[in-house]
Design an enzyme around this catalytic site. Structure first.
Site, PDB file in Angstrom:
ATOM      1  N   ASP A  16     -50.409  16.791   1.346  1.00  0.00           N
ATOM      2  CA  ASP A  16     -51.292  17.949   1.408  1.00  0.00           C
ATOM      3  C   ASP A  16     -50.485  19.152   0.921  1.00  0.00           C
ATOM      4  OD1 ASP A  16     -53.815  18.997   2.016  1.00  0.00           O
ATOM      5  OD2 ASP A  16     -52.998  19.917   3.827  1.00  0.00           O
ATOM      6  N   ASN A  54     -54.910  30.299  -2.462  1.00  0.00           N
ATOM      7  CA  ASN A  54     -56.176  30.689  -3.093  1.00  0.00           C
ATOM      8  C   ASN A  54     -56.523  32.145  -2.787  1.00  0.00           C
ATOM      9  OD1 ASN A  54     -56.897  28.421  -4.556  1.00  0.00           O
ATOM     10  ND2 ASN A  54     -57.886  27.429  -2.818  1.00  0.00           N
ATOM     11  N   HIS A 106     -58.965  31.417  -6.912  1.00  0.00           N
ATOM     12  CA  HIS A 106     -59.316  29.994  -6.985  1.00  0.00           C
ATOM     13  C   HIS A 106     -59.001  29.366  -8.359  1.00  0.00           C
ATOM     14  CE1 HIS A 106     -61.252  29.504  -3.088  1.00  0.00           C
ATOM     15  NE2 HIS A 106     -61.683  30.779  -3.206  1.00  0.00           N
ATOM     16  N   ASP A 135     -56.908  26.053  -8.765  1.00  0.00           N
ATOM     17  CA  ASP A 135     -57.284  24.837  -9.523  1.00  0.00           C
ATOM     18  C   ASP A 135     -56.152  24.417 -10.458  1.00  0.00           C
ATOM     19  OD1 ASP A 135     -59.693  24.779  -8.253  1.00  0.00           O
ATOM     20  OD2 ASP A 135     -60.848  25.615  -9.940  1.00  0.00           O
ATOM     21  N   GLU A 175     -57.127  19.776  -1.376  1.00  0.00           N
ATOM     22  CA  GLU A 175     -55.734  19.783  -1.812  1.00  0.00           C
ATOM     23  C   GLU A 175     -54.979  18.541  -1.337  1.00  0.00           C
ATOM     24  OE1 GLU A 175     -55.843  22.197   2.071  1.00  0.00           O
ATOM     25  OE2 GLU A 175     -57.159  21.709   0.378  1.00  0.00           O
TER      26      GLU A 175
END
Length: 630
Positions: free
Chosen positions: A500, A508, A513, A517, A544
């Site tokens: 993770d 973010n 965002h 990404d 994630e």
């Protein structure tokens, strides 16, 4: 039968002539030998005389006033002795050689000593050498007498052999003449009648064959006039024999256009001018070349049929070329089938992705469809290995499995990813099978393929995460149970790593965002690059969260591998100011290592790995926690 009798008589005459000629040569040979023997006897006698003369001249040397004249005479006699001795030595006669070299005589050695002493005497005359010369002379004269006697006896024996040869050869000729009369002449005369009857029976037999043959048989003279037109020819062409015999040539049932076309083809093939007309049909036969070709016959009613015609020279009993004979087979049905097959082959070539190879896997044929989908021309593919379209994504084990089936004379079917000439790829379902010749010997392999690129593309979309382009959770759920089941048969560890991204929500919130990404894409690429083995897989499990399944030989190796993945992520050096574990983006990981006998259900394994991931976060993040550390 008369011809046979002539041949046998000629054979007998040649045998008698051969025997008489051989006798003459043998007699001449022995007469020549006799002459040679007489010459040798005379030569041996002359040698004796010369030896004696040299001795006498030497003995009279001191009594002669002109000693130089004596020396000249002695010297000339010595030259004659040497020439005669060379001739006698080269005769290769066993009688002579025994006297020349036998320890009892040693005539050659003794004569050489004699000549040597004479030369010494000529250089320095003295009475001591005279005594030696006289002593040697007596021995040489005795041996020369022996030589003359032996050669005379040998000559007498040769004369006796000639007499015996003449007697026995005469008897042999008489016996052979008697046998020829009894075994050839009488037998031939008695068989004439039988052979005439046999010829009549053979004529009837051939006529029966001609009239009942399944082939149309037509014969012509040298000018092309039809001389035989059998029953099958009448049925095939609709003409009666009476209409054609000695009146027409085979041109009557051929189209002029086809004759002209064949003439042009023959001209190019043979490199000679071809006269239009009957000559076109028989030119190859005239040149003693195989003459089999397909033609179109035009029946009397104007309809067409296709035939295969074989034409050869027609010879009489003396081997003289008197005409031609042709055998015609109706192949109309076969031509119709060939046309259909040709159309089928054209369709297959155009639309079916197919190829054949030799036993070593080298391409011997490819269809147009194969060329179209691969981007290669036939010239670029023929003679090459199928490796030319092999895609690096396909595991080596797949091709080993294919060859295992083929070498055991079995077919193989399955999906294969191939590479085009431009580097792009396409997917096919392939069915590969051995091919055999008429004797049942395996001569290669043939493969028929179906393009499933679109299908695989759709499958890939359903199995791939849209953002990171690695496998998604759906594919993980399908493939993980199969991997666990397969590993129960192996001895290696199967390892499940769940990870993770640390503090990804804060990333973010801080960077946006879009940047988030980008982080997920980079982590996915890093994960994929870290897993170099063909059987290792990685997944985006959600948000994630990522997962990886890989194989090792030990638990310690699995942990090292996991830490390598973790370090590679941090080595991306993606700035993350809100990360408590590092100033860069990092990931926390939970690792499950399982021996084949420890494998549980996939749900339990996933749950345990998730708990280990939670422990990694609790213990400071950016680390790998393995089960045994709990």
């Amino acid at each position: 039968m008369v011809d046979l009798l002539k041949k046998k008589s000629l054979f007998a005459y040649l045998i008698i002539t051969l025997i008489i000629t051989a006798d003459m040569f043998l007699i001449l040979f022995f007469i020549q030998q006799q002459k040679n023997s007489g010459h040798t006897i005379n030569l041996a006698g002359k040698q004796r005389m010369l030896i004696q003369r040299v001795a006498l001249l030497s003995n009279n040397y001191f009594d002669q006033p002109d000693k130089n004249e004596i020396k000249d005479k002695i010297f000339l006699s010595l030259q004659d002795i040497k020439r005669n001795q060379n001739f006698i030595t080269n005769l290769k006669n066993s009688t002579v050689e025994n006297l020349l070299y036998d320890p009892l005589y040693q005539y050659d050695n003794l004569l050489n000593q004699y000549i040597e002493n004479i030369i010494k005497f000529l250089n320095e005359p003295n009475h001591k050498l005279i005594k030696i010369i006289n002593f040697t002379n007596e021995s040489l004269l005795s041996i020369s007498d022996t030589l003359v006697t032996l050669l005379a006896n040998e000559n007498d024996k040769k004369i006796q052999n000639i007499i015996y040869l003449v007697i026995f050869s005469t008897i042999a000729v008489l016996i052979i003449l008697f046998l020829i009369y009894k075994k050839i002449t009488l037998v031939s005369i008695n068989q004439i009648d039988k052979n005439i009857k046999a010829l009549n029976e053979e004529k009837t037999f051939i006529s029966t064959i001609l009239e009942n043959s399944a082939h149309a048989i037509i014969t012509t003279d040298l000018d092309g006039k039809i001389t035989l037109f059998n029953k099958k020819a009448e049925e095939m062409l609709g003409y009666s024999a009476e209409e054609l015999l000695f009146k027409e040539t085979p041109e009557i049932f051929h189209k002029k256009e086809e004759v002209v076309e064949k003439a042009e083809r023959l001209k190019k093939q043979l490199g000679v001018d071809i006269e239009l007309g009957f000559n076109v049909f028989v030119k190859k036969s005239e040149l003693d070349l195989p003459n089999i070709d397909e033609w179109a016959y035009i029946r009397k009613d104007g309809t067409k049929l296709y035939v295969k015609i074989s034409i050869t020279k027609l010879k009489d009993s003396n081997g003289t070329h008197v005409g031609y004979i042709g055998f015609s087979e109706d192949i109309s049905a076969l031509k119709e089938d060939e046309t259909k097959i040709k159309k089928y082959v054209e369709l297959i070539d155009k639309y079916i992705i197919t190829s054949t190879t030799d036993l070593n896997g080298n391409i011997t044929y490819v269809s147009d469809a194969f060329c179209k989908i691969s981007g290669y021309s036939k010239e670029e593919l023929i003679g090459k290995s199928h490796n030319i379209v092999r895609h690096p994504d396909m595991p080596k084990e797949l091709y080993k499995n294919i060859w295992k089936h083929l070498l055991n004379n079995k077919s193989w079917s399955g999906e294969i990813k191939n590479r085009k000439k431009d580097g792009s790829f396409y997917w096919v379902i392939a069915n590969i099978s051995p091919i055999y010749d008429n004797d049942g010997n395996k001569i290669g392999y043939t493969a028929i393929r179906q393009d499933i690129t679109d299908k695989k593309y759709i499958e890939q979309i359903s199995l791939t995460d849209g953002l990171t382009q690695i496998y998604n959770r759906r594919h993980f759920d399908n493939v993980f149970p199969r991997m666990l089941k397969r590993n129960k048969r192996d001895k290696s560890y199967i390892n499940f790593l769940i990870m993770d991204v640390d503090h990804f929500k804060q990333y973010n919130d801080t960077y946006g965002h879009q940047m988030g990404d980008n982080v997920l894409i980079k982590i996915a690429n890093s994960l994929k690059e870290s897993l170099k083995r063909e059987d290792d897989l990685c997944f985006r499990l959600g948000g994630e969260e990522f997962g990886a399944v890989y194989y090792t030989d030990s638990q310690s190796e699995a942990l090292l591998y996991a830490n390598k993945i973790r370090k590679n992520i941090e080595a991306l050096k993606i700035e993350h100011e809100k990360n408590s574990a590092s100033k860069y983006v990092t990931a926390s990981m939970g690792l499950i290592c399982l021996k084949p006998d420890e494998i549980k259900s996939e749900d339990i394994i996933y749950k345990e790995a998730d708990e280990l991931l939670y422990k990694a976060k609790e213990s400071g993040r950016n680390r790998v926690v393995i089960k045994d550390e709990l």
